[in-house]
Write a protein that holds these residues in place. Structure first.
Motif, PDB file in Angstrom:
ATOM      1  N   LEU A  50       7.957  14.113  28.311  1.00  0.00           N
ATOM      2  CA  LEU A  50       7.804  14.650  26.958  1.00  0.00           C
ATOM      3  C   LEU A  50       7.116  13.650  26.036  1.00  0.00           C
ATOM      4  O   LEU A  50       6.263  14.023  25.230  1.00  0.00           O
ATOM      5  CB  LEU A  50       9.168  15.043  26.382  1.00  0.00           C
ATOM      6  CG  LEU A  50       9.707  16.390  26.831  1.00  0.00           C
ATOM      7  CD1 LEU A  50      11.127  16.590  26.331  1.00  0.00           C
ATOM      8  CD2 LEU A  50       8.814  17.509  26.351  1.00  0.00           C
ATOM      9  N   LEU A  51       7.501  12.384  26.148  1.00  0.00           N
ATOM     10  CA  LEU A  51       6.840  11.361  25.326  1.00  0.00           C
ATOM     11  C   LEU A  51       5.345  11.283  25.650  1.00  0.00           C
ATOM     12  O   LEU A  51       4.512  11.211  24.740  1.00  0.00           O
ATOM     13  CB  LEU A  51       7.490   9.996  25.546  1.00  0.00           C
ATOM     14  CG  LEU A  51       8.786   9.754  24.786  1.00  0.00           C
ATOM     15  CD1 LEU A  51       9.409   8.423  25.210  1.00  0.00           C
ATOM     16  CD2 LEU A  51       8.527   9.751  23.290  1.00  0.00           C
ATOM     17  N   ALA A  52       5.006  11.308  26.920  1.00  0.00           N
ATOM     18  CA  ALA A  52       3.593  11.261  27.318  1.00  0.00           C
ATOM     19  C   ALA A  52       2.853  12.490  26.792  1.00  0.00           C
ATOM     20  O   ALA A  52       1.715  12.385  26.301  1.00  0.00           O
ATOM     21  CB  ALA A  52       3.479  11.182  28.837  1.00  0.00           C
ATOM     22  N   PHE A  53       3.485  13.645  26.859  1.00  0.00           N
ATOM     23  CA  PHE A  53       2.869  14.871  26.354  1.00  0.00           C
ATOM     24  C   PHE A  53       2.612  14.779  24.854  1.00  0.00           C
ATOM     25  O   PHE A  53       1.506  15.069  24.378  1.00  0.00           O
ATOM     26  CB  PHE A  53       3.776  16.067  26.676  1.00  0.00           C
ATOM     27  CG  PHE A  53       3.308  17.355  26.072  1.00  0.00           C
ATOM     28  CD1 PHE A  53       2.222  18.030  26.603  1.00  0.00           C
ATOM     29  CD2 PHE A  53       3.963  17.888  24.967  1.00  0.00           C
ATOM     30  CE1 PHE A  53       1.780  19.218  26.030  1.00  0.00           C
ATOM     31  CE2 PHE A  53       3.533  19.066  24.398  1.00  0.00           C
ATOM     32  CZ  PHE A  53       2.440  19.729  24.929  1.00  0.00           C
ATOM     33  N   PHE A  54       3.633  14.362  24.090  1.00  0.00           N
ATOM     34  CA  PHE A  54       3.474  14.285  22.638  1.00  0.00           C
ATOM     35  C   PHE A  54       2.450  13.222  22.232  1.00  0.00           C
ATOM     36  O   PHE A  54       1.659  13.426  21.307  1.00  0.00           O
ATOM     37  CB  PHE A  54       4.810  14.022  21.952  1.00  0.00           C
ATOM     38  CG  PHE A  54       5.722  15.216  21.977  1.00  0.00           C
ATOM     39  CD1 PHE A  54       5.274  16.480  21.669  1.00  0.00           C
ATOM     40  CD2 PHE A  54       7.063  15.064  22.312  1.00  0.00           C
ATOM     41  CE1 PHE A  54       6.108  17.582  21.680  1.00  0.00           C
ATOM     42  CE2 PHE A  54       7.905  16.159  22.333  1.00  0.00           C
ATOM     43  CZ  PHE A  54       7.418  17.425  22.013  1.00  0.00           C
ATOM     44  N   ILE A  55       2.452  12.094  22.904  1.00  0.00           N
ATOM     45  CA  ILE A  55       1.459  11.052  22.605  1.00  0.00           C
ATOM     46  C   ILE A  55       0.071  11.540  22.964  1.00  0.00           C
ATOM     47  O   ILE A  55      -0.890  11.323  22.213  1.00  0.00           O
ATOM     48  CB  ILE A  55       1.822   9.740  23.329  1.00  0.00           C
ATOM     49  CG1 ILE A  55       3.086   9.149  22.701  1.00  0.00           C
ATOM     50  CG2 ILE A  55       0.662   8.749  23.281  1.00  0.00           C
ATOM     51  CD1 ILE A  55       3.662   7.972  23.458  1.00  0.00           C
ATOM     52  N   GLY A  56      -0.069  12.225  24.083  1.00  0.00           N
ATOM     53  CA  GLY A  56      -1.378  12.779  24.479  1.00  0.00           C
ATOM     54  C   GLY A  56      -1.868  13.811  23.497  1.00  0.00           C
ATOM     55  O   GLY A  56      -3.061  13.808  23.115  1.00  0.00           O
ATOM     56  N   ILE A  57      -0.993  14.710  23.059  1.00  0.00           N
ATOM     57  CA  ILE A  57      -1.384  15.725  22.087  1.00  0.00           C
ATOM     58  C   ILE A  57      -1.767  15.085  20.751  1.00  0.00           C
ATOM     59  O   ILE A  57      -2.755  15.468  20.110  1.00  0.00           O
ATOM     60  CB  ILE A  57      -0.252  16.755  21.891  1.00  0.00           C
ATOM     61  CG1 ILE A  57      -0.059  17.594  23.146  1.00  0.00           C
ATOM     62  CG2 ILE A  57      -0.481  17.651  20.688  1.00  0.00           C
ATOM     63  CD1 ILE A  57      -1.263  18.465  23.488  1.00  0.00           C
ATOM     64  N   SER A  58      -0.990  14.082  20.323  1.00  0.00           N
ATOM     65  CA  SER A  58      -1.306  13.428  19.044  1.00  0.00           C
ATOM     66  C   SER A  58      -2.641  12.670  19.134  1.00  0.00           C
ATOM     67  O   SER A  58      -3.387  12.614  18.158  1.00  0.00           O
ATOM     68  CB  SER A  58      -0.190  12.497  18.621  1.00  0.00           C
ATOM     69  OG  SER A  58      -0.098  11.393  19.492  1.00  0.00           O
ATOM     70  N   TYR A  59      -2.929  12.119  20.297  1.00  0.00           N
ATOM     71  CA  TYR A  59      -4.208  11.406  20.467  1.00  0.00           C
ATOM     72  C   TYR A  59      -5.381  12.390  20.426  1.00  0.00           C
ATOM     73  O   TYR A  59      -6.403  12.125  19.807  1.00  0.00           O
ATOM     74  CB  TYR A  59      -4.207  10.641  21.788  1.00  0.00           C
ATOM     75  CG  TYR A  59      -5.515   9.931  22.080  1.00  0.00           C
ATOM     76  CD1 TYR A  59      -5.866   8.770  21.400  1.00  0.00           C
ATOM     77  CD2 TYR A  59      -6.407  10.453  23.004  1.00  0.00           C
ATOM     78  CE1 TYR A  59      -7.069   8.129  21.654  1.00  0.00           C
ATOM     79  CE2 TYR A  59      -7.601   9.825  23.263  1.00  0.00           C
ATOM     80  CZ  TYR A  59      -7.943   8.670  22.580  1.00  0.00           C
ATOM     81  OH  TYR A  59      -9.135   8.056  22.824  1.00  0.00           O
ATOM     82  N   LEU A  60      -5.216  13.538  21.081  1.00  0.00           N
ATOM     83  CA  LEU A  60      -6.287  14.525  21.138  1.00  0.00           C
ATOM     84  C   LEU A  60      -6.534  15.210  19.790  1.00  0.00           C
ATOM     85  O   LEU A  60      -7.655  15.651  19.511  1.00  0.00           O
ATOM     86  CB  LEU A  60      -5.992  15.576  22.200  1.00  0.00           C
ATOM     87  CG  LEU A  60      -6.051  15.106  23.649  1.00  0.00           C
ATOM     88  CD1 LEU A  60      -5.589  16.202  24.582  1.00  0.00           C
ATOM     89  CD2 LEU A  60      -7.487  14.672  23.990  1.00  0.00           C
ATOM     90  N   THR A  61      -5.519  15.306  18.963  1.00  0.00           N
ATOM     91  CA  THR A  61      -5.651  16.057  17.719  1.00  0.00           C
ATOM     92  C   THR A  61      -5.761  15.155  16.479  1.00  0.00           C
ATOM     93  O   THR A  61      -5.591  15.626  15.368  1.00  0.00           O
ATOM     94  CB  THR A  61      -4.455  17.013  17.543  1.00  0.00           C
ATOM     95  OG1 THR A  61      -3.248  16.258  17.523  1.00  0.00           O
ATOM     96  CG2 THR A  61      -4.404  18.028  18.665  1.00  0.00           C
TER      97      THR A  61
END
Length: 62
Positions: A50-61
């Protein structure tokens, strides 16, 4: 008119269907204790995922 005593809870044998079902939380805790480290491993993998997902989404957006 009959002379039979009224049926009370003390006079009737308790059948398995009349016993209340254990709560979901109680079953989950019992299962977690029985499985030991497997539950902790899955918990930490889920947390990292979940942390990797949220960090990835925040980086992309950003």
């Amino acid at each position: 008119m009959t002379n039979t005593p009224p049926s009370t809870q003390e006079n009737t044998p308790k059948t398995p269907t009349e016993e209340p079902q254990p709560s979901y939380t109680k079953l989950a805790m019992r299962n977690m204790v029985r499985k030991g480290g497997t539950s902790l491993k899955h918990f930490f993998l889920t947390t990292v995922g979940l942390l990797a997902f949220f960090i990835g989404i925040s980086y992309l957006t950003r």
